[in-house]
Structure formats: C-alpha cells, structure tokens
Design an enzyme around this catalytic site. Structure first.
Site, PDB file in Angstrom:
ATOM      1  N   GLU A 210      -9.150 -34.334  30.673  1.00  0.00           N
ATOM      2  CA  GLU A 210      -9.508 -35.417  31.594  1.00  0.00           C
ATOM      3  C   GLU A 210      -8.421 -36.470  31.486  1.00  0.00           C
ATOM      4  OE1 GLU A 210     -11.855 -35.460  33.732  1.00  0.00           O
ATOM      5  OE2 GLU A 210     -13.095 -33.768  33.112  1.00  0.00           O
ATOM      6  N   CYS A 244      -9.384 -44.935  34.087  1.00  0.00           N
ATOM      7  CA  CYS A 244      -8.574 -43.801  34.547  1.00  0.00           C
ATOM      8  C   CYS A 244      -8.697 -43.568  36.050  1.00  0.00           C
ATOM      9  CB  CYS A 244      -8.945 -42.533  33.788  1.00  0.00           C
ATOM     10  SG  CYS A 244     -10.664 -42.026  33.989  1.00  0.00           S
TER      11      CYS A 244
END
Length: 490
Positions: A210, A244
């Site tokens: 991720e 993110c």
C-alpha cells in the site's frame, strides 16, 4: 536466535496448533481487539498527540471509528465469508461437488506506517485475524509513542503468541524480513517497498504494498467551486497533508485559478482560524527530516497562500502554490505534506494527457457536475481508486477495495476484500467413484469418437437450470449406455 526470529517462530508454532482456524476463536480475538480500541482511547489519543499533535477529536475521526466499523463488519459477516462458495459447474462436473474453500495462509507480517499508525496497521490485522492467520505486527518506529502503546497494550487483549508486536527501526525490520512469512503486508513508500519485495522473493512470499504517489485533482469549470474547494481543502490539509490519498496537486483551467485559490484560502481560515499554528485541529510534520524535505520542495514555486513555518515545532502552514510548472521540484515526488500546487490546463483533454504521462496514482479526484466527463476520465485514466466530487471518503467505504496499481501499490484490503486477500481461495472438486463410463473419452486408446464426445462435453455451454441439470444427467446416462454397448459389442 534474535528477538524477531523468536517472535516469528512462536507465531508459526501457535498457528500450527490450529486454534486460529476456529471461527469462534477468530471472532473472540476480533471482539477483544474492538474492546482494546474502545477501552484504550486515552492512551491511543495521547500517543498520537505526541507523535503528530493529533487533536482529541481527530483521533477517533481519522483512526479508531473506521477500525470499529471494520471489526464490526468482520464479526457480523465472518461466517458467510469463510463458508464454502459454490461455483458454476460444467457438463463434466454436473454431478460433482464444486466449490471454493477459503483457508488461512499462515503467518502474515504487517508493517505499518506512521501517518495513520492505527488505521493502516490494525486495518490489515483485522483482515489477517478474520482469515484465520497468525500475524506479526511491526508498527512504524517513526511514530514512536504510538508504537510503544501497541507494544505495551495490544498483548493484554490479543493472543500474544499468535499476534506478537515487534518494535524497532531499520535493523529490526531487516531481521524480520530474513524470516519466512506466508504473506507480507506493507504500508509506506516505494523505496522501502522494493527492499521488501526483494526480501520476500527469497522465500517466494506474496506481498501487499500500500504505497502512494501524486494523486491528481482535476477541477472542471462546470462545478460548484465553493463546495469543491471546501472538500479539497479538508482532504489536503487533514493530518497536515500527511495522507497517502491526499490530493497532491490541482489541475484546472487558467480562468478559474484565482477563484480556486481564493476559495481554498477562505476554507483554510474557516477550518484552522487566522493562525493555524495555534489551532488544535492542525497538526505538525512528523519530524525534522520531513520538515526540511518539504521546505526544499517549495523552492522555485510561487506561494499564493500560507508558506509560514517554524522548524523548532516542525510547523508548516497550509500552503497553496500557484502557476506551478510540471518540472517544478514540488512535482517530482509525492508531497506528503501541506503544500498544494495548482497547475493550469486547457481542459479535460490536457488533464487526461498530463495524468497518463505520469505514474499511476493511488487516487484520482474529479470535481465536475458533468457525469459524462467524470465517466470519461475514469475510462481514459488508471489509478488505485477514483472519487468524484469529494476527497478521501472512498477509504471509509468497506464495500470498495482499497489499494494501488503500478507504482502506487499492489493488492487490496477493507471488508471482504481484506479477508479474501489474506486467504487462500482453495478450489475444491469432489467426485464419486461412479459413472466410470463417462470417463472412457479421456482414457487411452484415443479415438476420433472419443475426441468428438470430449469436444462436446468440454466446449458445449449449457445454462444449468433445474430442468437443464436433469436433462444433462439423462444425456450422461445415454452416453454411458452407448460406451458400454460399444465395449460389449467389441
């Protein structure tokens, strides 16, 4: 034997006892995890305040509420997720049992990140527990206070043999990566991800990465700019931009750039007051290294809003940069901070081209009232996820998979996607030692007649309703009779 090796060996030994395969045991562990999240709010909040200056109400909003929702979903749905999954049958398997059986992978390594240290560390752990795995939990050493809370308190609630917490920095992580795992789940940056993949390759260990990237935010002229900029400002400056999936930069027509900047400026003031430095809801950059990195990224760009900073507090004000060029320093890497560059494009065509010339991002944001334009941008670009007319909110939707593509990562989690991703979906076919005549077509000696029957059974598509199944069984009976008659005649 190192501390890390001992933790992994204990976890594997515990897994091999089989206790984590019991659905009741998994549900008990998940409920214990939920109890931890609810009972230890003060300790969780205090750690985040020290690490990121997260506010009292920001902790549940951005970290623990989502975890509670994920745990509740897993507890509620686990029996359905773990049950055998019937699949469609072919003419060759019409009378057989054909299904998929999810089974645990084994021992999973979960390496968390510092920006949302609970959400991105415990989130994957929920999937690992639900799927019946053991899991070694490695929180980020950068968020050191939160790491200490995990180390001290999680073992009081979870099976400490199945789910050990291993703390430390680069050395400890490198030692962990020498061990054999059945899956590695990493949240962080691409540089470390390459090191993890290299280590995983030595044991042929599958990995979920991720990551992040520069998530574009296109603002169409045809939209409510006031609402759009309000949502963008929230998505960008939450957690001081250290998200993110934060919008990394804005693409818009030159004719609306001034209005976009003015609206974002207005929302910064509304959210964080005239002086964000004194606002409890505005955080800080995680450390001095990242502070200096962000200050360097601003070089050569024109500051339209903000820009104030204080290195002693790792403070950078919510900042907007205008008329940014594609070759500017701030456009060469993921920003991961409260800097929002605005680049101008002539329209959707140029925006799509700009996006496609770069690495695939973790998120793509589109603000427009034109549904056809939204669908077109989805069709003509690629990203981990897409969100139209809002920011960040797709992360909270458990019915959607969350993950990247290309440089922004691989793999997915949340809800059932996390369970499936951390399970082995085992294909099962159970036949009976009967109707052997049907198998004559595949046994030597091979003949033209047998090939003809094989072609019919393998390539023929039949819609198997209840009537169709009965008809097919009758056909199989006829086929067997023919084969037996031929054998008898021969």
């Amino acid at each position: 034997m190192s501390r890390e090796q001992k933790a992994v060996e204990r976890a594997r030994k515990a897994f091999l006892t089989g206790r984590s395969k019991s659905l009741e045991y998994r549900i008990t562990q998940l409920k214990n995890l939920l109890r931890f999240v609810r009972e230890r709010q003060n300790e969780i909040a205090e750690g985040l305040k020290k690490d990121l200056r997260r506010s009292e109400f920001g902790t549940p909003l951005y970290e623990t509420l989502g975890l509670e929702s994920e745990i509740n979903l897993a507890v509620r749905k686990l029996k359905d997720w773990a049950a055998p999954r019937p699949v469609s049958k072919s003419m060759m398997t019409i009378s057989d049992q054909v299904y998929i059986q999810p089974e645990p992978l084994g021992v999973v390594l979960v390496i968390g990140a510092w920006n949302y240290p609970w959400a991105v560390t415990i989130g994957p752990l929920i999937g690992a527990i639900a799927a019946g795995n053991a899991a070694v939990i490695k929180p980020s050493e950068v968020s050191s206070h939160t790491s200490k809370v995990m180390e001290d308190l999680l073992p009081l609630y979870l099976d400490k043999e199945l789910y050990p917490v291993v703390t430390g920095g680069v050395t400890e992580t490198q030692e962990l990566l020498k061990q054999r795992f059945d899956h590695i789940f990493y949240t962080g940056n691409g540089t470390v991800a390459k090191i993890i993949m290299e280590a995983a390759a030595k044991h042929l260990t599958p990995s979920t990465l991720e990551l992040g990237g520069k998530s574009p935010c296109y603002i169409d002229n045809n939209c409510d700019l006031a609402v759009a900029c309000r949502r963008i400002a929230w998505g960008k400056y939450s957690n001081c931009g250290q998200t993110c999936i934060a919008p990394d930069y804005i693409l818009c027509d030159p004719s609306i750039q001034d209005r976009v900047i003015e609206e974002i400026k207005k929302n910064i003031k509304e959210f964080y007051t005239e002086d964000p430095k004194k606002c409890l809801d505005y955080g800080r950059i995680i450390n001095e290294r990242h502070f200096k990195r962000l200050m360097a990224l601003m070089e050569g760009s024109s500051v339209a809003v903000g820009g104030e900073n204080d290195e002693s507090e790792c403070y950078i004000a919510p900042t907007v940069l205008r008329d940014v060029k594609p070759d500017a320093k701030v456009m060469q890497e993921e920003i991961f901070g409260p800097l929002l560059p605005v680049l101008t494009v002539s329209g959707a065509d140029e925006a799509i081209k700009f996006i496609n010339q770069r690495e695939k991002p973790l998120a793509l944001y589109i603000f427009s009232s034109d549904n056809k334009l939204i669908k077109r941008m989805i069709a003509e670009t690629s990203s981990g996820g897409v969100l139209a007319n809002d920011c960040l909110m797709h992360f909270s939707e458990s019915s959607l998979p969350f993950g990247g593509v290309g440089n922004s990562g691989m793999g997915r989690y949340h809800g059932k996607y996390g369970f499936d991703h951390l399970s082995h979906l085992r294909g099962c076919l159970i036949k009976q030692l009967k109707m052997e005549g049907v198998n004559k077509m595949r046994y030597p000696p091979h003949t033209a007649d047998k090939l003809g029957w094989a072609r019919f059974f393998i390539l023929k598509h039949v819609d198997f309703g209840s009537v169709g199944r009965m008809a097919l069984l009758a056909l199989l009976a006829v086929f067997v009779a023919v084969i037996l008659q031929r054998n008898y005649t021969d």
